[in-house]
Write a protein that holds these residues in place. Structure first.
Motif, PDB file in Angstrom:
ATOM      1  N   MET A 191      -5.771  27.245 -18.621  1.00 51.63           N
ATOM      2  CA  MET A 191      -7.049  26.889 -19.252  1.00 51.63           C
ATOM      3  C   MET A 191      -7.563  28.068 -20.067  1.00 51.63           C
ATOM      4  N   ASN A 192      -7.898  27.820 -21.310  1.00 51.26           N
ATOM      5  CA  ASN A 192      -8.414  28.893 -22.160  1.00 51.26           C
ATOM      6  C   ASN A 192      -9.853  29.230 -21.769  1.00 51.26           C
ATOM      7  N   ASN A 193     -10.288  30.367 -22.239  1.00 53.26           N
ATOM      8  CA  ASN A 193     -11.613  30.820 -21.826  1.00 53.26           C
ATOM      9  C   ASN A 193     -12.748  29.975 -22.435  1.00 53.26           C
ATOM     10  N   PHE A 194     -12.425  29.189 -23.451  1.00 52.34           N
ATOM     11  CA  PHE A 194     -13.489  28.365 -24.047  1.00 52.34           C
ATOM     12  C   PHE A 194     -13.535  26.974 -23.411  1.00 52.34           C
ATOM     13  N   GLU A 195     -12.612  26.736 -22.488  1.00 51.74           N
ATOM     14  CA  GLU A 195     -12.652  25.449 -21.807  1.00 51.74           C
ATOM     15  C   GLU A 195     -13.416  25.600 -20.502  1.00 51.74           C
ATOM     16  N   SER A 196     -14.007  24.546 -20.063  1.00 48.64           N
ATOM     17  CA  SER A 196     -14.692  24.602 -18.774  1.00 48.64           C
ATOM     18  C   SER A 196     -14.599  23.244 -18.117  1.00 48.64           C
TER      19      SER A 196
ATOM     20  N   GLY B  12     -14.058  16.259 -32.797  1.00 48.43           N
ATOM     21  CA  GLY B  12     -13.113  16.146 -31.695  1.00 48.43           C
ATOM     22  C   GLY B  12     -13.788  16.665 -30.441  1.00 48.43           C
ATOM     23  N   ARG B  13     -13.262  16.277 -29.305  1.00 48.18           N
ATOM     24  CA  ARG B  13     -13.856  16.741 -28.049  1.00 48.18           C
ATOM     25  C   ARG B  13     -12.820  17.507 -27.233  1.00 48.18           C
ATOM     26  N   ILE B  14     -13.213  18.636 -26.672  1.00 40.23           N
ATOM     27  CA  ILE B  14     -12.398  19.327 -25.677  1.00 40.23           C
ATOM     28  C   ILE B  14     -13.294  19.526 -24.465  1.00 40.23           C
ATOM     29  N   ASN B  15     -12.938  18.848 -23.392  1.00 39.37           N
ATOM     30  CA  ASN B  15     -13.755  18.897 -22.178  1.00 39.37           C
ATOM     31  C   ASN B  15     -15.230  18.654 -22.508  1.00 39.37           C
ATOM     32  N   ASP B  16     -16.095  19.600 -22.155  1.00 42.37           N
ATOM     33  CA  ASP B  16     -17.525  19.341 -22.343  1.00 42.37           C
ATOM     34  C   ASP B  16     -18.100  20.018 -23.578  1.00 42.37           C
ATOM     35  N   LYS B  17     -17.264  20.077 -24.626  1.00 42.24           N
ATOM     36  CA  LYS B  17     -17.776  20.524 -25.927  1.00 42.24           C
ATOM     37  C   LYS B  17     -17.354  19.552 -27.013  1.00 42.24           C
ATOM     38  N   LEU B  18     -18.268  19.271 -27.926  1.00 38.93           N
ATOM     39  CA  LEU B  18     -17.934  18.500 -29.112  1.00 38.93           C
ATOM     40  C   LEU B  18     -17.777  19.482 -30.266  1.00 38.93           C
ATOM     41  N   TYR B  19     -16.648  19.375 -30.966  1.00 38.64           N
ATOM     42  CA  TYR B  19     -16.424  20.230 -32.136  1.00 38.64           C
ATOM     43  C   TYR B  19     -16.617  19.401 -33.394  1.00 38.64           C
ATOM     44  N   ILE B  20     -17.400  19.908 -34.320  1.00 33.95           N
ATOM     45  CA  ILE B  20     -17.605  19.168 -35.570  1.00 33.95           C
ATOM     46  C   ILE B  20     -17.257  20.062 -36.759  1.00 33.95           C
ATOM     47  N   HIS B  21     -16.768  19.393 -37.804  1.00 32.12           N
ATOM     48  CA  HIS B  21     -16.482  20.093 -39.053  1.00 32.12           C
ATOM     49  C   HIS B  21     -17.787  20.663 -39.582  1.00 32.12           C
ATOM     50  N   GLY B  22     -17.794  21.961 -39.824  1.00 31.59           N
ATOM     51  CA  GLY B  22     -19.039  22.610 -40.223  1.00 31.59           C
ATOM     52  C   GLY B  22     -19.375  22.472 -41.699  1.00 31.59           C
TER      53      GLY B  22
ATOM     54  N   GLN C 228      -9.279  30.300 -41.528  1.00 34.20           N
ATOM     55  CA  GLN C 228     -10.490  31.016 -41.943  1.00 34.20           C
ATOM     56  C   GLN C 228     -11.369  30.174 -42.857  1.00 34.20           C
ATOM     57  N   GLY C 229     -10.728  29.291 -43.625  1.00 38.41           N
ATOM     58  CA  GLY C 229     -11.476  28.500 -44.601  1.00 38.41           C
ATOM     59  C   GLY C 229     -12.170  27.282 -44.017  1.00 38.41           C
ATOM     60  N   THR C 230     -11.969  27.005 -42.752  1.00 40.49           N
ATOM     61  CA  THR C 230     -12.589  25.837 -42.129  1.00 40.49           C
ATOM     62  C   THR C 230     -13.726  26.291 -41.220  1.00 40.49           C
ATOM     63  N   MET C 231     -14.905  25.766 -41.464  1.00 44.75           N
ATOM     64  CA  MET C 231     -16.008  26.087 -40.570  1.00 44.75           C
ATOM     65  C   MET C 231     -16.060  25.052 -39.450  1.00 44.75           C
ATOM     66  N   VAL C 232     -16.099  25.538 -38.229  1.00 46.88           N
ATOM     67  CA  VAL C 232     -16.144  24.648 -37.069  1.00 46.88           C
ATOM     68  C   VAL C 232     -17.392  24.979 -36.254  1.00 46.88           C
ATOM     69  N   LEU C 233     -18.085  23.943 -35.828  1.00 45.89           N
ATOM     70  CA  LEU C 233     -19.251  24.122 -34.967  1.00 45.89           C
ATOM     71  C   LEU C 233     -18.952  23.531 -33.595  1.00 45.89           C
ATOM     72  N   ALA C 234     -19.440  24.194 -32.555  1.00 44.06           N
ATOM     73  CA  ALA C 234     -19.273  23.698 -31.185  1.00 44.06           C
ATOM     74  C   ALA C 234     -20.639  23.300 -30.634  1.00 44.06           C
TER      75      ALA C 234
END
Lengths: 232, 232
Positions: free
Chosen positions: B1-6, B63-73, B158-164
Motif C-alpha cells: 500500500m502506498n503512503n497516499f492510500e488509506s 477516478g477513485r482510489i480508496n477514500d480519495k476522489l481524484y479529478i482532472h485539475g 508534469q503537464g497534468t494537474m490533478v486534484l485530490a
C-alpha cells in the motif's frame, strides 16, 4: 405568443469573461442553435450556487421555452432561504457521446457536448408562465406525455418552485472524432478509436396497479432521445 | 500500500450541515459502499467552485482510489489562479436510471442515483500519487486499458494537474421504483410505469490510422458499464 415568451433575436451569443471557454477554445461554440440542441437532448442539469462562499452543485430537471431555461426550484430551496427573488447560478448540461481510446494514456478523452450557462435565476410567480414551465419539464423528458396525464391543479402549481434563467450568457463545448495521438505513437500495436456511448431506453415496466387494457403509448414504446434531439 | 492510500475505516459517513440531504431525506444514503458504487459507475463529475462569489460548474473526468476522489485539475485552472494548493469544491456525480411516468404531471420523476461531495480539493504534487491517479482515471473509464497503452512520460505527468478530494463529507441520494400517484388518480386510464434508461456502448469505431492486424481488445468489445459497476 405569451408575454413571457420572446423571440431568439441573436444567432450567436457573445462570450463574456465568465462564459468564454478558456481551455481548448477550439472546442467552444457560441451558436444559439447548437446550445439549444444540447439543452434539449439532456435530461438533467447541474445547478451551481453559492451560500456563504460555499459552492453547491445539485442535479435537477429542467425545460426550455425559447430563450429561457426553467429549472425546478426545490433543490435550490437551501439557497433561496437567504435570497429574495433571484440568485446567481451556473447551470451545466453534459452529454457523453463516447470514449476516445488513444495509443497513450495521456491522450485518452471522451467525446461530449456540454453547455455552461451563467446568470440570475428568478423565481417564477406568474401562474401562466409557471404552468408553461411545468409543461416544458414534462415534454422535455418525454414528448407527447403532457396531453395524456392529469395536469397540475392549483395546489400543485403553488407547491412547485420554478426558476427562470435567461439564455444570454452561455457557451457550448464539444469534442468529436478520433484520438489525437503523438506522431511517434501511431506505430504502436495498440487498438485506438472510439467507443460510442448512448443513453438507451430499455423495455417499459408497467405499474402493477395499472387498470387492465391500458395500452402502452407510442411515445413510450418508441422513445428514442437521439431521434428526437440529436444534432444532424 | 502506498503512503497516499488509506483504509476505508468508516462504513457510514456522518452527515454535516452541508452534506445532509434536506429535500426528501428518505432518499438519502450515507453508506460508503453505496456512495463508492455510484462514483465508480459514473463517467463524468460536475465540479463546483467559487471565484469572486460567482459559482462555476465544470464537467470533468475523475477516478477513485480508496477514500480519495481524484479529478482532472485543468478545468479548475481558472479557479486555481486565485488560490494556492487547495480549493473548496462541491463535486456531484449523477446517474440516470429511468423515467418515472405517473398519472399526473406533478408526480413525474426520474429514477436516479447521485452523490454530492464537499471538501477541499488539493493539488497532487507527489509524482507516485499523481501517476496512480492517472491510472485510476483510465481504469475508471475502461477497466483493462492502462496496461495496453503507452503510459505517461515525465513531461505528460508534469503537464497534468490533478486534484485530490478526501471522501469524508459526502451523501448519496437515490430514487427507485414506481411512480407515487395521488390515491384518486390510480383509476385514470393513463399508462403509468417506468421507462428504464441505460448508457449503452455501440459498435467500436477503429481509427483509420490503425496499423493492420491490431485486434479489438476484449475490454472494448465487451464493454458494459452496468456489469462492471452496477449495484447488486
Amino acid at each position: 405568443m405569451n408575454n413571457f415568451e420572446s423571440e431568439c433575436n441573436q444567432e450567436k451569443l457573445t462570450a463574456t469573461q465568465r462564459s468564454q471557454v478558456k481551455r481548448i477554445p477550439q472546442r467552444s461554440n457560441y451558436d444559439r442553435t447548437t446550445i439549444y440542441q444540447i439543452l434539449d437532448e439532456g435530461l438533467v442539469c447541474h445547478v451551481g450556487f453559492v451560500v456563504d462562499n460555499q459552492p453547491f452543485v445539485i442535479p435537477t430537471a429542467y425545460g426550455r421555452i425559447n430563450d429561457k431555461l426553467y429549472i425546478h426550484g426545490s433543490p435550490a430551496s437551501r439557497m433561496l432561504r437567504s435570497v429574495i427573488g433571484s440568485v446567481e447560478v451556473c447551470v451545466t448540461v453534459t452529454l457523453i457521446d463516447g470514449l476516445v481510446l488513444a495509443r497513450s494514456a495521456f491522450h485518452h478523452s471522451m467525446n461530449y457536448r456540454s453547455v455552461v450557462i451563467f446568470g440570475q435565476a428568478e423565481i417564477v410567480n406568474n401562474s401562466d408562465e409557471k404552468l408553461a414551465a411545468l409543461k416544458a419539464f414534462t415534454e422535455h423528458v418525454i414528448p407527447g406525455r403532457w396531453d395524456d396525464v392529469r395536469q397540475p391543479n392549483r395546489q400543485e402549481l403553488q407547491g412547485t418552485m420554478v426558476l427562470a434563467l435567461p439564455l444570454i450568457e452561455a457557451s457550448a463545448k464539444i469534442r468529436t472524432g478520433m484520438p489525437k495521438d503523438d506522431e511517434a505513437d501511431y506505430d504502436l500495436p495498440v487498438w485506438a478509436g472510439i467507443l460510442p456511448l448512448e443513453l438507451i431506453a430499455g423495455n417499459p415496466i408497467s405499474d402493477s396497479q395499472l387498470p387492465k387494457n391500458i395500452p402502452l403509448p407510442g411515445y413510450v414504446h418508441n422513445y428514442d432521445r437521439t431521434t428526437h434531439f440529436k444534432m444532424e
